[in-house]
Design an enzyme around this catalytic site. Structure first.
Site, short mmCIF file in Angstrom:
data_model
loop_
_atom_site.label_atom_id
_atom_site.label_comp_id
_atom_site.label_asym_id
_atom_site.label_seq_id
_atom_site.Cartn_x
_atom_site.Cartn_y
_atom_site.Cartn_z
CG ASN A 178 -2.12 -1.09 1.15
OD1 ASN A 178 -2.77 -1.03 0.13
ND2 ASN A 178 -2.10 -1.69 2.20
CE1 TYR A 179 0.08 4.38 3.74
CE2 TYR A 179 0.42 2.33 4.59
CZ TYR A 179 -0.07 3.56 4.60
OH TYR A 179 -1.30 3.76 5.52
CB ILE A 180 6.83 0.59 -0.97
CG1 ILE A 180 7.11 1.05 0.48
CG2 ILE A 180 8.21 0.92 -1.65
CD1 ILE A 180 7.86 -0.23 1.14
#
Length: 786
Positions: free
Chosen positions: A745-747
């Site tokens: 989800n974030y990288i």
DNA sequence: AACTTAACTTAGGATGACAAAG
DNA sequence: CTTTGTCATCCTAAGTTAAGTT
């Protein structure tokens, strides 16, 4: 809690949840009472005097936290927005909310689309005509492709940025609806009440079974879960008068059912490969129609087409509603979102759909209302779909955009940390925390949910001050995961928190004049679409890239490079506080590994002794350089030796028995018992030898042994010990951090793609198949992307 | 209301231990 | 004593659904 007689046996993660439980029990009076503000404390001024000594003069929370009149408070808060300079209110003019069109199944076939749909189309006509034509072309093309080879994926990321078509997400949408769970089939296993077997109506049996399956889990042992289940179950029991009168949970014995399920599970495991295969095929056949939807002529994978089966609500943390019965969903409760021209899928026999709508500006295919919290559940396309992919890419692009603005934003909030206006100062402080610690925004929550917080909803007790400049955060965040962190902060931030805390007092929200709404509104004035969560994405991706560059060495082997990759990943996971519960037998596992290491060391010790015996000169040379086994006590050695003997005997006996079985099946006579005795005698001899060793302190060295051979064996053991040690360390380090969430989800996946290219690491080493599918849009990136 | 994020749960594939065979 | 096949165990990836944000 009473169950935790030996606390040390409880894995950490479970403990953390238990502790929390204890906490909330201790303050039984309930949150609402705790949080009610003291009216005497209410003040109205809203300008800050920066002098510490005059803290008392500070304004106070108008919305001093109360849940009881939260709504009124919110309204008040929004009127505060009038203070915001006009320039900051950039918000785009609101579009009229699209009317939903509910079409009853009956009338849907004939009259259909013309009137309302046309009006709607007219409104957006100008903007849409072009796009519509385009999409028609696309459709024709892809239809052809589809007929031949369905999978040729639509590479939307290669298309130039199509005009943002208002909010319209699709022109045509076709799918086969949702898959309902199978009807309940009673198993007839009788549970006991007050020691006697009882029979239940199918519905009551079903609900009892939900609980029975969980009795050995944390949920099943949680009193709140038990209480909620029991009261909902009683309701169900009442519905059929043939059910026994059940009034006491303590008298219920669900174990017969539990055991039945265990047996069933075991049976399933025992099925042959072929049987498993046919079951799988049948399942696939049932699912087949639901797997894909057709969006503007393109075949797209559907994510969760399965209606959630009934069960007991497994709320996380101490959710007040955990254990409540999640009811079976019927077609009448399900709304389908379809194109006007799409055929309406058949509902379950004898049932009707709750409604059919044509909301072109939404991406959901079906929805229903869930009965626990009254929220709406949606069926969406899978993560590999273009809708999800596009918004995913947009998310990362937004984070990249932030890079251009972040310096200005940082400069501003640093400056505003000592703003006179309370609200501004709180906002600046919150922004600091969100930026530096990657905290979540922190919306307010209701009393009927678990008490968790994020940045804006932090309360007095969640942050403590350790002079000169350390803030200690300790609170439960999303999913009741504990955030526990001590951070040195900017002097002014430290001072501010001190001031805010003093103003609001215990149990109240620290940022009493701040809401996620007002915060996001402010962020939006810096950059279109900027919100609190973008900082999390930005900081995560940024940290990852930084770490990756720092750690990776060109000359490293691929495993070493991967280690660097995972370390960078871990940094991010730590930043975002992504935890995983330590598996139940983690402790055991570690103990097992430690034992293994010791067993190896024991072997090594023996080898060393033998060498010394062979060649006393060796004593002072190489051998002394070797590491001493500090944890090899005589006691342990004795234990270990005993263990070895026991195991050896067992092994010999089972082997003997197995052999006999084999002989019997071939119709041959069993081996004589003397043979077994003979073999066991060898172990006895071994035992004697060990005892002798103990007395003399000398080990009998085999005739064939040489110093060189023994040394070689030692080297081998050394290697194994080292490998096992690092394995243990790695496990211990990673036991509480979940790397998956940040990766998913974030990288920004493009960072990984570029890295793989640059260092010649195959992508499949870092992305599993699903991840590769999901991130397909990122895979063909230029090597110089950043 | 709609969509993203997140941990929990489960399925099945990799891995390693062990027994039998070479 | 090493190699090969089998089985159990462990771990990861996929699937599920709760819990966030906007």
């Amino acid at each position: 809690m009473s169950s935790s007689s030996s606390e040390d046996d409880i894995p950490l993660s479970k403990k953390r949840r238990q502790d929390k439980f204890a906490e909330s029990n201790a303050s039984m009076s309930g949150r609402s009472a705790e949080r009610t503000p003291d009216p005497a404390m209410a003040r109205t001024k809203s300008v800050i005097n920066d002098d510490d000594s005059s803290d008392e003069e500070m304004p106070l929370a108008k919305r001093a936290s109360s849940k009881t009149n939260g709504k009124a408070m919110k309204r008040e808060a929004s009127s505060d927005e009038d203070n915001v300079p006009l320039s900051k209110i950039v918000k785009t003019t609101k579009k009229p909310t699209p009317k939903k069109r509910i079409v009853n199944k009956e009338d849907s076939s004939s009259d259909d689309e013309k009137p309302l749909a046309k009006v709607k189309k007219d409104i957006k006509k100008v903007a849409k005509v072009k796009a519509e034509e385009e999409s028609k072309v696309v459709r024709k093309q892809t239809k052809k492709v589809k007929d031949e080879e369905a999978e040729a994926q639509f590479k939307w990321w290669e298309k130039s940025n199509e005009e943002e078509d208002g909010d319209v997400k699709w022109n045509e949408l076709e799918h086969n609806g949702v898959l309902f769970p199978p009807a309940y089939v009673p198993h007839g296993v009788k549970m006991k009440y007050d020691g006697k077997p009882i029979s239940l109506s199918p519905e009551a049996e079903e609900v009892a079974s939900f609980f029975a399956a969980l009795i050995e889990t944390d949920h099943g042992k949680n009193p709140v879960f038990q209480k909620n289940f029991f009261s909902d179950w009683q309701e169900i029991l009442k519905k059929d008068s043939s059910n026994p009168n059940i009034t006491s949970f303590e008298k219920c014995d669900f174990r017969p059912m539990y055991e039945h399920f265990e047996v069933e599970k075991e049976r399933k495991k025992q099925l042959t490969k072929a049987e498993k295969q046919t079951i799988k095929e049948e399942k696939a056949k049932v699912e087949e129609p639901y797997l894909y939807a057709i969006v503007d002529g393109r075949k797209e994978k559907v994510g969760n087409f399965r209606i959630e089966p009934p069960g007991l609500f497994r709320g996380r943390g101490d959710h007040p509603k955990t254990g409540r019965l999640k009811k079976r969903v019927m077609p009448e409760q399900v709304t389908l979102n379809l194109g006007e021209n799409a055929p309406i899928p058949k509902p379950l026999d004898g049932h009707k759909w709750g409604g059919v709508v044509h909301i072109h500006e939404a991406t959901w295919l079906a929805s229903w209302k869930e009965n626990i919290n009254g929220s709406i559940k949606y069926v969406f396309l899978a993560a590999t779909s273009s809708w999800k992919g596009q918004s995913d890419m947009q998310k990362f692009e937004k984070a990249r955009d932030l890079k251009k603005h972040v310096n200005r934003i940082r400069r501003d909030y640093r400056q505003q940390l000592n703003d006179k206006l309370m609200e501004t100062r709180q906002r600046a402080t919150a922004m600091y925390l969100i930026d530096v610690l990657a905290l979540r925004a922190g919306n307010e929550k209701g009393d009927d949910e678990a008490d968790t917080v994020g940045c804006c909803s932090l309360r007095y007790e969640h942050v403590t001050l350790e002079p000169p400049n350390i803030l200690v955060f300790d609170f439960l965040g999303k999913d009741s995961i504990r955030y526990h962190n001590s951070v040195p902060v900017d002097a002014q931030v430290f001072k501010n928190i001190k001031i805010f805390k003093k103003q609001v007092g215990p149990d109240n929200m620290i940022f009493d004049r701040l809401t996620t709404m007002s915060l996001n509104k402010h962020l939006g004035s810096y950059m279109k679409g900027l919100t609190a969560k973008v900082f999390r994405t930005y900081n995560a991706s940024h940290t990852f890239q930084e770490q990756l560059n720092k750690l990776t060495r060109e000359e490293d082997s691929i495993p070493d490079k991967l280690l660097s990759y995972n370390r960078a990943n871990r940094e991010v996971a730590i930043l975002c506080n992504h935890q995983r519960s330590v598996s139940k037998n983690h402790g055991q596992m570690i103990a097992k590994i430690q034992d293994k290491i010791r067993a190896l060391k024991y072997q090594r010790k023996r080898l060393r002794k033998q060498i010394v015996q062979l060649d006393p000169k060796m004593k002072k040379s190489k051998l002394t350089e070797m590491e001493e086994e500090s944890d090899l006590e005589d006691e342990w050695i004795a234990e270990h030796q005993k263990d070895l003997l026991v195991k050896e005997r067992e092994k010999i006996t089972t082997r003997f028995e197995k052999n006999n079985e084999k002989l019997a099946s071939e119709g041959k006579p069993p081996q004589p018992k003397e043979e077994l005795k003979e073999k066991l005698k060898a172990v006895d001899d071994w035992e004697k030898e060990l005892q002798k060793e103990k007395k003399t302190g000398k080990i009998e060295v085999k005739a064939s042994a040489t110093v060189e051979k023994l040394l070689a064996q030692i080297t081998k053991l050394d290697e194994r010990i080292k490998a096992t040690k690092t394995q243990a360390l790695d496990k211990e380090e990673g036991k509480e951090t979940a790397l998956g969430t940040s990766k998913l989800n974030y990288i920004d996946p493009r960072i990984s793609a570029v890295w793989c290219k640059k260092y010649n690491v195959p992508v499949e080493k870092v992305f599993s198949k699903t991840l590769r599918d999901k991130f397909q849009w990122a895979m063909e990136i230029d090597a110089d992307w950043r």
